[in-house]
Motif scaffolding. Sequence first.
Motif, PDB file in Angstrom:
ATOM      1  N   GLN A 122      49.458  24.614  37.543  1.00  0.00           N
ATOM      2  CA  GLN A 122      49.510  23.183  37.862  1.00  0.00           C
ATOM      3  C   GLN A 122      48.628  22.386  36.915  1.00  0.00           C
ATOM      4  O   GLN A 122      48.959  21.290  36.492  1.00  0.00           O
ATOM      5  CB  GLN A 122      49.029  22.944  39.299  1.00  0.00           C
ATOM      6  N   LYS A 123      47.483  22.984  36.583  1.00  0.00           N
ATOM      7  CA  LYS A 123      46.537  22.270  35.724  1.00  0.00           C
ATOM      8  C   LYS A 123      47.138  21.997  34.347  1.00  0.00           C
ATOM      9  O   LYS A 123      46.795  21.026  33.701  1.00  0.00           O
ATOM     10  CB  LYS A 123      45.267  23.117  35.599  1.00  0.00           C
ATOM     11  N   SER A 125      57.802  10.944  49.126  1.00  0.00           N
ATOM     12  CA  SER A 125      56.481  10.638  49.687  1.00  0.00           C
ATOM     13  C   SER A 125      55.582  11.868  49.617  1.00  0.00           C
ATOM     14  O   SER A 125      54.364  11.751  49.596  1.00  0.00           O
ATOM     15  CB  SER A 125      56.612  10.176  51.135  1.00  0.00           C
ATOM     16  N   ALA A 126      56.190  13.037  49.565  1.00  0.00           N
ATOM     17  CA  ALA A 126      55.412  14.273  49.420  1.00  0.00           C
ATOM     18  C   ALA A 126      56.311  15.346  48.818  1.00  0.00           C
ATOM     19  O   ALA A 126      57.511  15.381  49.086  1.00  0.00           O
ATOM     20  CB  ALA A 126      54.872  14.732  50.772  1.00  0.00           C
ATOM     21  N   PHE A 173      54.210  18.515  36.581  1.00  0.00           N
ATOM     22  CA  PHE A 173      53.241  18.276  37.656  1.00  0.00           C
ATOM     23  C   PHE A 173      52.444  17.009  37.345  1.00  0.00           C
ATOM     24  O   PHE A 173      52.246  16.155  38.208  1.00  0.00           O
ATOM     25  CB  PHE A 173      52.317  19.489  37.779  1.00  0.00           C
ATOM     26  N   ASP A 203      60.055  15.194  50.329  1.00  0.00           N
ATOM     27  CA  ASP A 203      60.394  14.364  51.494  1.00  0.00           C
ATOM     28  C   ASP A 203      60.702  12.938  51.033  1.00  0.00           C
ATOM     29  O   ASP A 203      59.951  12.363  50.252  1.00  0.00           O
ATOM     30  CB  ASP A 203      59.207  14.291  52.470  1.00  0.00           C
ATOM     31  N   ALA A 227      47.369  27.881  40.585  1.00  0.00           N
ATOM     32  CA  ALA A 227      46.477  26.730  40.399  1.00  0.00           C
ATOM     33  C   ALA A 227      46.381  26.352  38.920  1.00  0.00           C
ATOM     34  O   ALA A 227      46.461  25.182  38.552  1.00  0.00           O
ATOM     35  CB  ALA A 227      45.094  27.042  40.965  1.00  0.00           C
ATOM     36  N   CYS A 265      52.330  13.526  39.485  1.00  0.00           N
ATOM     37  CA  CYS A 265      51.069  13.197  40.152  1.00  0.00           C
ATOM     38  C   CYS A 265      50.437  11.920  39.612  1.00  0.00           C
ATOM     39  O   CYS A 265      49.650  11.285  40.302  1.00  0.00           O
ATOM     40  CB  CYS A 265      50.056  14.329  39.978  1.00  0.00           C
ATOM     41  N   ASN A 266      50.735  11.611  38.362  1.00  0.00           N
ATOM     42  CA  ASN A 266      50.049  10.494  37.715  1.00  0.00           C
ATOM     43  C   ASN A 266      51.048   9.465  37.222  1.00  0.00           C
ATOM     44  O   ASN A 266      52.167   9.813  36.854  1.00  0.00           O
ATOM     45  CB  ASN A 266      49.221  11.012  36.534  1.00  0.00           C
ATOM     46  N   PRO A 267      50.640   8.194  37.194  1.00  0.00           N
ATOM     47  CA  PRO A 267      51.566   7.167  36.726  1.00  0.00           C
ATOM     48  C   PRO A 267      51.869   7.318  35.238  1.00  0.00           C
ATOM     49  O   PRO A 267      51.041   7.805  34.473  1.00  0.00           O
ATOM     50  CB  PRO A 267      50.808   5.863  37.001  1.00  0.00           C
ATOM     51  N   SER A 268      53.060   6.931  34.845  1.00  0.00           N
ATOM     52  CA  SER A 268      53.466   6.945  33.437  1.00  0.00           C
ATOM     53  C   SER A 268      53.994   5.561  33.088  1.00  0.00           C
ATOM     54  O   SER A 268      54.456   4.829  33.962  1.00  0.00           O
ATOM     55  CB  SER A 268      54.583   7.962  33.194  1.00  0.00           C
ATOM     56  N   GLN A 269      53.946   5.236  31.826  1.00  0.00           N
ATOM     57  CA  GLN A 269      54.558   3.983  31.362  1.00  0.00           C
ATOM     58  C   GLN A 269      56.047   4.249  31.169  1.00  0.00           C
ATOM     59  O   GLN A 269      56.419   5.088  30.359  1.00  0.00           O
ATOM     60  CB  GLN A 269      53.937   3.542  30.039  1.00  0.00           C
TER      61      GLN A 269
END
Lengths: 190, 411
Positions: A170-171, A145-146, A176, A127, A167, A180-184
């Motif tokens: 994804q781990k 946003s999602a 993923f 989205d 599941a 989901c997480n910030p990167s430099q």
Amino acid sequence: MTIETPIRPAAADNGVNTEALIGARGAFEQMPAAAQFTFRSSCAWNTGTQSRNTINGYAGLGQEHARKRTFTIDSDHPEVFAAEDTAATPPEIVLAALASCLTGGVAAVAQHRGIQLHSVRSLVEGDMDVRGILGMDPEIRNGFSAIRVRFEIDADASPEDIAALAAQSQKRSAVFDMLCNPSQVSVSVA
Amino acid sequence: MKSIHTLVIGAGQAGLAASRCLSERGIEHVVLERGEIANSWRHERWDSLRLLTPNWQSRLPGHAHGGPDPDGFMAMPEVVRFLEGYAALGRAPVEERTRVTRVRRIGGGYSVETDRGGWACRNLILATGACNAAKIPACAAALPSGIAQLTPLGYRNPAQLAPGGVLVVGASATGVQLAAEIRAAGHEVTLAAGAHVRVPRWYRGRDIQRWMDCTGLHDTPAAEVDDLARVRRLPSLQLAGDGRRRFLDLSALRAAGVEIAGRLAAIRDGQALFSGGLANDCALADLKMNRLLGTIDAWIGANEPGPLPPPERFAPTAVPERPRLVHDLAGGRFRTVIWATGFRPDFGWLDLPVFDAKGALRHEGGHVLPGLYVLGLPFLRRRNSALIDGVGADAAHVAAHILETRGRLAA
């Protein structure tokens, strides 16, 4: 504490060589430096919002590697953004990358758990409020946003074990994690 | 320098169990303790903490709780009394207030320097515990000034916190208990939750620990585990010993008004950035919990321990629909961050080449080097090795090995 995932006899064949992957884990434990990979893609502008990405070499295992052939990914924007719609948009390519990463993970995890897959399909949706990229409202972010991924997996396993495949993939998924997480990220001009 | 056959470092449950097992085998030894018996339980735990294992499960070689309330949970002063009683019962030769400063190899044994003189020994048992220091992620360095940082080793009760918001990082037993307690004291609390282990406190009429005990899950040996390194670093079960037969999971915390966010991924420009992967961490926890309940149900089905409530499956974790991704830590709303991000042992005084690249002690089922043993670490030999209930079997193994080695050397 957790309960170990039951490992079944490896009668399943999903085309994944899990032994090799497990062997790589052992090798990298001895030589962590060999696990440092750098992936790369080069991009050239064509016209308008059209560009072509060319993917070939990568660094890893302490050396440079060439691919079997050069891969290309074209990108453009749809007509509604006053573009020619010759290829997928970059955000769509990101969605595709996420789906491919998770799908490969599902196959690898299924193989490791001895689960025969028959089909794995997914629909990925992201989205976006495009007022962000148009610079209309600083409160609205540019990116998705999602993001939703919906898998349909046909496999010789219980619904719970199939849910566990998605599941676990994804781990262990690179894309993923990137989403989901910030990167430099640094961008420079030569 | 004094000389002795076997030295034990640490007079907590591991060291006292080792002492008991050595005494039973007639092995001369001394237990060195930096402070007092049960020192960590006395000085490094928060005020309201109770053991997460019921009283019946406090079983050590030659000693058990045996009190009137087998299903109760000991508060810290009770744990201290329990271990003092154990030391007295076995006449454990404990030298208190003796801090080990350096251990080296000499000849066929070890030299142990302390602040009260040196020892030479043939065998050395490290029983200093798994939780000497709090693990703190590197991003802690980026916290804005003006935010107080605490670890569970320094936390005592909510009264020590500044008024205002508290970010609790980590959703293991420690993180969920602290989040609940601090929220109940009226603070705004956000809990950053990564991978976690969700279990009900009470299932089919019994404490979950009872089921893990009788199904044999607690006794699972290290050799039966697929990936030992992984299970050794698993977070602790989301349990509390407050006597309430309820979940202390993310759903319960949310219902209590705690905001649940994903794993703390970074602190950047004064902002805490949380992972967008919370839903999957919750899905994994739900799947694993159901697998555990399935194992218990199967055991009950096969062993028919008597009339019991029927199997139950619980609602999936109530994940927020749009979990927060960013918190502004510089804005003044948050005053405290608590790092409930795990613990690690501290063997800084061990001057021996026994550590891996990440600084963890290398051992094979508690065997570190010839004559050097360790006890009380997670999944040392079995799943319950780091519990009061599990350290006894490991201590007996080590004492038996020392006895056997002595026999071989004498022969």
